[in-house]
Scaffold this active site. Structure first.
Site, PDB file in Angstrom:
ATOM      1  N   HIS A   1      10.442   0.770 -39.791  1.00 27.43           N
ATOM      2  CA  HIS A   1       9.749   2.032 -40.097  1.00 27.43           C
ATOM      3  C   HIS A   1       8.890   2.358 -38.876  1.00 27.43           C
ATOM      4  O   HIS A   1       8.326   1.451 -38.258  1.00 27.43           O
ATOM      5  CB  HIS A   1       8.799   1.871 -41.292  1.00 27.43           C
ATOM      6  CG  HIS A   1       9.432   2.015 -42.641  1.00 27.43           C
ATOM      7  ND1 HIS A   1       9.082   1.217 -43.709  1.00 27.43           N
ATOM      8  CD2 HIS A   1      10.362   2.886 -43.116  1.00 27.43           C
ATOM      9  CE1 HIS A   1       9.771   1.580 -44.783  1.00 27.43           C
ATOM     10  NE2 HIS A   1      10.561   2.592 -44.447  1.00 27.43           N
TER      11      HIS A   1
ATOM     12  N   CYS B   1       1.180   0.463 -44.623  1.00 34.70           N
ATOM     13  CA  CYS B   1       2.253   0.602 -45.617  1.00 34.70           C
ATOM     14  C   CYS B   1       1.680   0.762 -47.021  1.00 34.70           C
ATOM     15  O   CYS B   1       2.305   1.397 -47.877  1.00 34.70           O
ATOM     16  CB  CYS B   1       3.155  -0.625 -45.616  1.00 34.70           C
ATOM     17  SG  CYS B   1       4.047  -0.880 -44.093  1.00 34.70           S
TER      18      CYS B   1
END
Ligand code: ARG
Length: 257
Positions: free
Chosen positions: A156, A250
């Site tokens: 990511h 996150c």
């Protein structure tokens, strides 16, 4: 944020995850509580979403949507295991007053979409599709810059790049293709360049409010680099959540009204 009530590693969709290695849900909850109280102590408001049973990754709220200018652009998860999270996040965001925008293309919310003062930096290569970058640009009318990731450990964008203030970013160059690296050098010549040791403990998965940066305690060099730029590093340990492949960022979805 989403309390890690059902957190565990029972499938593997990134190289950090090893379902044979035990997880301690109680420790994950304790670390998550500390992260939440850190935000509250800094004067931020924290909204919560109820964790869904059977969604062990739901603690990674950054993936739940992309939220800006009162609009919540939906997530559309790459892997089936996480798909039930997307409608749950969208419903919760609608309750909070954000206008939902549907996503036809695969994208994992703010895991791959990061806001600088001028651009949206958007990751692809492992999770979000470039078509979703265009879809987001159309939904919110901000310029979206596609960046291509190459190392599966940095799957990511928020594992390889952090936005610190308006146009100050930090990133780990080897996580990107040569072309994307050149784009970053061109747009952000004064960026903080993270070293391998700090990147490898997900030090770039940091949360900045423009003055304070919540960062993994093991990313010591990176914390010093933040301090050199006048930002106050605030170490918060999220090591148990690292077993699922995520850190503080996150676990945090920023709500931009
Ligand atoms: N286990 C999760 C996944 O692989 C971790 C997500 C981490 N989130 C993030 N914003 N990088 O989907």
């Amino acid at each position: 944020m989403c309390r890690p009530t059902h957190y565990t590693v029972c499938y593997e969709i990134n190289p950090w995850m090893d379902s044979a290695r035990p997880t301690a849900t109680a420790l994950a909850i304790e670390q998550w509580e500390r992260l939440r109280s850190t935000y509250l102590d800094l004067g931020h408001t924290v909204e919560l979403i109820d964790p869904l049973p059977g969604c062990p990754d739901m603690v990674y709220a950054a993936n739940g949507a992309t939220v800006v200018d009162g609009v919540a652009y939906a997530a559309n998860f790459r892997y089936e295991q996480r798909r039930p999270e997307a409608p749950a996040y969208l419903t919760r965001l609608a309750d909070l007053g954000f206008a939902p925008a549907a996503a036809e293309f695969v994208n994992e919310g703010e895991g791959d979409m990061l806001f600088t003062g001028t651009y949206v930096l958007a990751g692809t290569g492992f999770r979000s599709e470039p078509a979703a970058h265009r879809e987001l640009q159309e939904a919110i009318g901000r310029p979206v810059i596609t960046l291509e990731l190459v190392n599966p450990r940095y799957y990511h964008l928020d594992t390889a790049l952090a936005v610190l203030t308006g146009d100050l970013i930090a990133y780990y160059p080897p996580a990107f293709t040569p072309g994307s690296r050149a784009v970053l050098e061109h747009l952000f010549p004064d960026a903080i360049i993270a070293g391998e040791a700090d990147a490898a403990v997900l030090g770039l998965n940091a949360v900045s409010d423009g003055e304070h940066v919540v960062v993994a305690p093991r990313a010591t060099r990176l914390a010093a680099q933040f301090a050199e730029r006048g930002l106050e590093p605030i170490p918060v340990d999220t090591s148990e959540l690292l077993k699922g492949g995520g850190g503080a960022k996150c676990c945090t979805l920023e709500l931009r009204r």
